[in-house]
Write an enzyme that holds these catalytic residues in place. Structure first.
Site, PDB file in Angstrom:
ATOM      1  N   HIS A  21       0.833  -1.212   0.000  1.00  0.00           N
ATOM      2  CA  HIS A  21       0.000   0.000   0.000  1.00  0.00           C
ATOM      3  C   HIS A  21       0.871   1.267   0.000  1.00  0.00           C
ATOM      4  O   HIS A  21       0.673   2.159  -0.835  1.00  0.00           O
ATOM      5  CB  HIS A  21      -0.911  -0.002   1.230  1.00  0.00           C
ATOM      6  CG  HIS A  21      -1.782   1.204   1.328  1.00  0.00           C
ATOM      7  ND1 HIS A  21      -3.052   1.246   0.815  1.00  0.00           N
ATOM      8  CD2 HIS A  21      -1.564   2.439   1.887  1.00  0.00           C
ATOM      9  CE1 HIS A  21      -3.583   2.433   1.028  1.00  0.00           C
ATOM     10  NE2 HIS A  21      -2.706   3.176   1.688  1.00  0.00           N
ATOM     11  N   GLU A  22       1.804   1.321   0.917  1.00  0.00           N
ATOM     12  CA  GLU A  22       2.637   2.520   1.023  1.00  0.00           C
ATOM     13  C   GLU A  22       3.579   2.653  -0.172  1.00  0.00           C
ATOM     14  O   GLU A  22       3.904   3.770  -0.589  1.00  0.00           O
ATOM     15  CB  GLU A  22       3.434   2.503   2.330  1.00  0.00           C
ATOM     16  CG  GLU A  22       2.583   2.478   3.593  1.00  0.00           C
ATOM     17  CD  GLU A  22       1.594   3.634   3.661  1.00  0.00           C
ATOM     18  OE1 GLU A  22       1.858   4.705   3.061  1.00  0.00           O
ATOM     19  OE2 GLU A  22       0.545   3.469   4.313  1.00  0.00           O
ATOM     20  N   HIS A  25       1.930   4.621  -2.919  1.00  0.00           N
ATOM     21  CA  HIS A  25       2.071   6.069  -2.708  1.00  0.00           C
ATOM     22  C   HIS A  25       3.489   6.540  -3.082  1.00  0.00           C
ATOM     23  O   HIS A  25       3.666   7.536  -3.785  1.00  0.00           O
ATOM     24  CB  HIS A  25       1.821   6.432  -1.238  1.00  0.00           C
ATOM     25  CG  HIS A  25       0.409   6.242  -0.793  1.00  0.00           C
ATOM     26  ND1 HIS A  25      -0.668   6.748  -1.478  1.00  0.00           N
ATOM     27  CD2 HIS A  25      -0.117   5.619   0.307  1.00  0.00           C
ATOM     28  CE1 HIS A  25      -1.795   6.444  -0.837  1.00  0.00           C
ATOM     29  NE2 HIS A  25      -1.475   5.760   0.255  1.00  0.00           N
TER      30      HIS A  25
END
Length: 454
Positions: A21-22, A25
């Site tokens: 997920h990170e 980003h």
């Protein structure tokens, strides 16, 4: 041992999902030319950190592993040197900021697609949708379902496994829509059965919804011979051993293992007298089944499993496998359907159609992680895909502090023509924090309630 497996499976799952997920980003931020100051897995005090890359990004593993974050250069976070203003997050166009925020949940959805694709290509061994005799008074009995019937289609959609049957019926049950089953019996006679789901109870999704409808997998008649005794169980304390054959319980003849199950479940916390055949000798054993309370039902359990003929079970399972391209299409469909179903369930919780008791917290998720890991790599990968989708959906909710909350701010900015005021965003952050803490507290309460209820 089971606790160690559960903890390991849970920590690994958290690590994979948070990092992916990170990294979504992080990757899009870098592609947009934004300077990334820190990539952290977890919150709080750093347990390990190192600086890497041209920008000397700080890579951190922190003490509290229930999440993570990517910290970017931003004038809202602190002073920015004039020569680096063009690399600050807040100086980017609204569309670039949207791309960076969306990238996290998108990475979770892509990971789920990759997991499902791998499962569909590699092949998953699943139970064939062959039905057992339904219990009296259930929806399945009212439809006329008989033992040995195999489900071929549900509302015209072909199904090849019990898992597909479960997924199709669950979606129909939530909408309380009728299910028309195309079935074929052991004599190859084709017929149709209609399940009336208009009165399906939306409470208690932690139990098996198909069992509540009266649908169970058919299993061959198993001899009442003890195969496994759970350490520390009532069965072990009472003296049962692997290889013991149960002849009678409280004077009632026992012909198949199902008779043992029915007798034990019907007598929680009541003493039973079992007649056992062991190495040609008849002996008597007295047991007091442990009382278990689950989903409003109280039943007995002794902690013993039957001796199963592996050859007889082979006819009841099939390996479901697809070519790479059809598998990719199916992986997209499964991810989309699961995402839509998750949103639908959240919506029904919000308007009171589905109980908030179905909300699960970290304890329940850890339990499922451990259970799936013990079932095998296929079950664990399917669990990871499901949790990855849930994480993606959760982060897209329009709640300040979540990715969806930032997207809501940017949407307002597009229509307003300028960013929201600092005051408005501060109030939103406070509201979002309150809401998230309330949801976490409620989920944790549900976890504890499930533990106390067994």
């Amino acid at each position: 041992m089971n606790l160690a497996i559960t903890i390991t499976a849970f920590v690994f799952a958290l690590g994979v999902l948070i990092v992916i997920h990170e990294y979504g980003h992080y990757l899009v931020a870098r592609l947009c030319g934004i300077k990334v100051l820190r990539f952290s897995v977890g919150f709080g005090r750093p347990l390990w950190k190192v600086r890497r890359g041209r920008d000397q990004t700080e890579w951190v593993i922190a003490a509290l592993p229930l999440g993570g974050y990517v910290k970017m250069l931003d004038e809202h976070e602190g002073p920015v040197a004039p020569e680096e203003l063009h690399r600050a997050f807040n100086r980017q166009s609204v569309w670039r900021r949207i791309a960076v925020v969306v990238a996290g949940p998108a990475a979770n959805f892509l990971l789920a697609i990759a997991f499902y694709w791998a499962l569909f290509v590699g092949g998953v061994q699943e139970a064939k949708p062959v039905l057992a005799a339904p219990e009296a008074g259930t929806v399945a009995e009212a439809s006329g379902i008989a033992r040995g019937e195999t489900i071929l289609k549900i509302n015209g959609e072909p199904v090849a496994s019990w898992q597909q049957v479960r997924w199709q019926l669950l979606q129909l049950a939530v909408e309380r829509q009728p299910a028309r089953l195309e079935v074929i019996d052991a004599k190859q006679r084709l017929t149709w059965r209609t399940l009336d789901l208009s009165r399906f109870d939306l409470e208690g999704f932690d139990s098996d919804p198909l069992a509540r409808l009266g649908l169970r997998l058919n299993r061959p008649d198993v001899a009442p011979i003890i195969g496994t005794v759970v350490p520390g169980s009532v069965a072990e304390a009472g003296g049962l051993r692997a290889g013991d054959r149960v002849i009678s319980i409280d004077g009632g003849a026992i012909l198949v293992w199902e008779d043992v199950v029915k007798a034990v479940r019907a007598h929680p916390a009541e003493t039973l007298q079992l007649q056992i055949l062991r190495e040609g000798n008849r002996i008597e054993i007295r047991l007091r089944p442990e009382a278990v309370q689950q989903n409003g039902e109280r039943f007995g359990r002794i902690g013993a499993a039957p001796q199963v003929d592996a050859g007889a079970m082979k006819d009841l399972v099939a390996t479901v496998r697809y070519a790479p391209w059809p598998a990719l299409v199916l992986a997209f469909e499964r991810t989309w359907e699961t995402s839509a179903f998750s949103l639908k369930m959240l919506g029904k919780m919000a308007i009171g159609e589905v109980s908030w008791k179905n909300l699960s917290g970290p304890v329940t998720i850890a339990d499922y992680a451990g259970q799936s890991a013990q079932l095998g790599i296929g079950a664990y990968v399917a669990f990871l895909a499901l949790i990855s989708i849930s994480l993606g959906v959760l982060n897209l909710l329009p709640i300040p502090l979540l990715d969806g909350g930032h997207l809501l701010y940017y949407l307002v900015e597009i229509f307003k023509g300028s960013p929201l005021s600092e005051r408005a965003m501060e109030l939103g952050q406070r509201l979002g924090l309150t809401l998230l803490l309330s949801l976490m507290a409620f989920a944790f309460y549900n976890d504890l309630n499930r533990l106390l209820a067994g």
